[in-house]
Write a protein that holds these residues in place. Sequence first.
Motif, PDB file in Angstrom:
ATOM      1  N   VAL A  36      16.389  83.165  76.563  1.00 51.61           N
ATOM      2  CA  VAL A  36      16.883  84.287  75.763  1.00 51.61           C
ATOM      3  C   VAL A  36      17.842  83.786  74.689  1.00 51.61           C
ATOM      4  O   VAL A  36      17.756  84.208  73.528  1.00 51.61           O
ATOM      5  N   ALA A  37      18.726  82.880  75.045  1.00 57.17           N
ATOM      6  CA  ALA A  37      19.674  82.338  74.069  1.00 57.17           C
ATOM      7  C   ALA A  37      18.948  81.668  72.907  1.00 57.17           C
ATOM      8  O   ALA A  37      19.253  81.931  71.741  1.00 57.17           O
ATOM      9  N   LEU A  84      21.349  93.448  81.335  1.00 57.52           N
ATOM     10  CA  LEU A  84      20.540  92.311  80.893  1.00 57.52           C
ATOM     11  C   LEU A  84      19.939  91.543  82.061  1.00 57.52           C
ATOM     12  O   LEU A  84      18.779  91.124  81.999  1.00 57.52           O
ATOM     13  N   GLN A  85      20.702  91.361  83.137  1.00 59.39           N
ATOM     14  CA  GLN A  85      20.180  90.608  84.285  1.00 59.39           C
ATOM     15  C   GLN A  85      18.907  91.253  84.829  1.00 59.39           C
ATOM     16  O   GLN A  85      17.911  90.573  85.070  1.00 59.39           O
ATOM     17  N   THR A 110      24.452  81.830  71.579  1.00 54.70           N
ATOM     18  CA  THR A 110      24.887  80.790  72.507  1.00 54.70           C
ATOM     19  C   THR A 110      24.505  81.141  73.945  1.00 54.70           C
ATOM     20  O   THR A 110      24.480  82.324  74.310  1.00 54.70           O
ATOM     21  N   PRO A 111      24.220  80.123  74.745  1.00 51.35           N
ATOM     22  CA  PRO A 111      23.949  80.388  76.165  1.00 51.35           C
ATOM     23  C   PRO A 111      25.135  81.073  76.851  1.00 51.35           C
ATOM     24  O   PRO A 111      24.949  81.896  77.742  1.00 51.35           O
ATOM     25  N   GLY A 112      26.347  80.761  76.416  1.00 48.20           N
ATOM     26  CA  GLY A 112      27.528  81.393  77.000  1.00 48.20           C
ATOM     27  C   GLY A 112      27.551  82.894  76.763  1.00 48.20           C
ATOM     28  O   GLY A 112      27.932  83.665  77.646  1.00 48.20           O
ATOM     29  N   ALA A 113      27.155  83.311  75.575  1.00 45.37           N
ATOM     30  CA  ALA A 113      27.117  84.743  75.252  1.00 45.37           C
ATOM     31  C   ALA A 113      26.094  85.463  76.130  1.00 45.37           C
ATOM     32  O   ALA A 113      26.366  86.548  76.662  1.00 45.37           O
ATOM     33  N   VAL A 114      24.939  84.856  76.297  1.00 47.87           N
ATOM     34  CA  VAL A 114      23.917  85.454  77.154  1.00 47.87           C
ATOM     35  C   VAL A 114      24.406  85.477  78.600  1.00 47.87           C
ATOM     36  O   VAL A 114      24.233  86.470  79.311  1.00 47.87           O
ATOM     37  N   GLY A 115      25.036  84.401  79.030  1.00 42.26           N
ATOM     38  CA  GLY A 115      25.552  84.321  80.394  1.00 42.26           C
ATOM     39  C   GLY A 115      26.566  85.415  80.688  1.00 42.26           C
ATOM     40  O   GLY A 115      26.547  86.023  81.762  1.00 42.26           O
ATOM     41  N   VAL A 135      24.508  91.403  70.432  1.00 39.76           N
ATOM     42  CA  VAL A 135      23.686  92.459  71.035  1.00 39.76           C
ATOM     43  C   VAL A 135      22.458  92.725  70.174  1.00 39.76           C
ATOM     44  O   VAL A 135      21.344  92.853  70.690  1.00 39.76           O
ATOM     45  N   ASP A 136      22.643  92.789  68.858  1.00 39.42           N
ATOM     46  CA  ASP A 136      21.506  93.011  67.951  1.00 39.42           C
ATOM     47  C   ASP A 136      20.448  91.921  68.099  1.00 39.42           C
ATOM     48  O   ASP A 136      19.253  92.199  68.184  1.00 39.42           O
ATOM     49  N   LYS A 137      20.893  90.668  68.150  1.00 36.45           N
ATOM     50  CA  LYS A 137      19.947  89.551  68.255  1.00 36.45           C
ATOM     51  C   LYS A 137      19.221  89.551  69.596  1.00 36.45           C
ATOM     52  O   LYS A 137      18.010  89.322  69.649  1.00 36.45           O
ATOM     53  N   VAL A 138      19.956  89.806  70.668  1.00 36.50           N
ATOM     54  CA  VAL A 138      19.340  89.816  72.003  1.00 36.50           C
ATOM     55  C   VAL A 138      18.365  90.980  72.140  1.00 36.50           C
ATOM     56  O   VAL A 138      17.244  90.801  72.624  1.00 36.50           O
ATOM     57  N   THR A 139      18.761  92.152  71.695  1.00 37.83           N
ATOM     58  CA  THR A 139      17.860  93.306  71.810  1.00 37.83           C
ATOM     59  C   THR A 139      16.634  93.141  70.911  1.00 37.83           C
ATOM     60  O   THR A 139      15.530  93.519  71.317  1.00 37.83           O
ATOM     61  N   ASP A 140      16.805  92.569  69.735  1.00 34.98           N
ATOM     62  CA  ASP A 140      15.651  92.308  68.865  1.00 34.98           C
ATOM     63  C   ASP A 140      14.684  91.350  69.551  1.00 34.98           C
ATOM     64  O   ASP A 140      13.472  91.580  69.562  1.00 34.98           O
ATOM     65  N   TYR A 141      15.211  90.278  70.118  1.00 39.03           N
ATOM     66  CA  TYR A 141      14.362  89.298  70.801  1.00 39.03           C
ATOM     67  C   TYR A 141      13.603  89.940  71.964  1.00 39.03           C
ATOM     68  O   TYR A 141      12.426  89.643  72.175  1.00 39.03           O
ATOM     69  N   LEU A 142      14.268  90.818  72.686  1.00 39.62           N
ATOM     70  CA  LEU A 142      13.643  91.458  73.854  1.00 39.62           C
ATOM     71  C   LEU A 142      12.808  92.689  73.495  1.00 39.62           C
ATOM     72  O   LEU A 142      12.168  93.271  74.358  1.00 39.62           O
ATOM     73  N   GLY A 143      12.832  93.088  72.239  1.00 39.61           N
ATOM     74  CA  GLY A 143      12.059  94.256  71.820  1.00 39.61           C
ATOM     75  C   GLY A 143      12.672  95.569  72.285  1.00 39.61           C
ATOM     76  O   GLY A 143      11.960  96.562  72.446  1.00 39.61           O
ATOM     77  N   ILE A 144      13.961  95.580  72.494  1.00 38.72           N
ATOM     78  CA  ILE A 144      14.660  96.782  72.943  1.00 38.72           C
ATOM     79  C   ILE A 144      15.113  97.563  71.716  1.00 38.72           C
ATOM     80  O   ILE A 144      15.790  97.021  70.841  1.00 38.72           O
ATOM     81  N   THR A 145      14.743  98.838  71.665  1.00 36.38           N
ATOM     82  CA  THR A 145      15.079  99.659  70.502  1.00 36.38           C
ATOM     83  C   THR A 145      16.098 100.755  70.815  1.00 36.38           C
ATOM     84  O   THR A 145      16.601 101.397  69.907  1.00 36.38           O
ATOM     85  N   ASP A 146      16.379 100.958  72.080  1.00 38.58           N
ATOM     86  CA  ASP A 146      17.343 101.983  72.491  1.00 38.58           C
ATOM     87  C   ASP A 146      18.470 101.306  73.261  1.00 38.58           C
ATOM     88  O   ASP A 146      18.230 100.676  74.295  1.00 38.58           O
ATOM     89  N   ILE A 147      19.681 101.407  72.768  1.00 32.35           N
ATOM     90  CA  ILE A 147      20.831 100.735  73.371  1.00 32.35           C
ATOM     91  C   ILE A 147      21.014 101.115  74.834  1.00 32.35           C
ATOM     92  O   ILE A 147      21.529 100.336  75.632  1.00 32.35           O
TER      93      ILE A 147
END
Length: 69
Positions: A19-20, A5-6, A26-31, A46-58
């Motif tokens: 991103v959070a 993620l970084q 939560t910001p803690g989860a992203v951190g 992970v689902d929410k973060v990848t959806d936000y970033l447009g990532i479709t492949d884990i």
Amino acid sequence: MKCKLQKIMDERGLSQLQVAKGASVTPGAVGRMYRNQLNRIDTTTVDKVTDYLGITDIREIFELVQEEA
């Protein structure tokens, strides 16, 4: 397992707070993901973060690495 993620956020110029908020987590989860400090993986986060970033492949966000013996 390594979280990339970084690298993704740095390449896109995104802050942890952006991103959070955008992913509604939560910001803690992203951190923890950002610092690769994961004891367990919360699939909802992970689902929410990848959806936000447009990532479709884990594999874009996680890399399986062998631990040294």
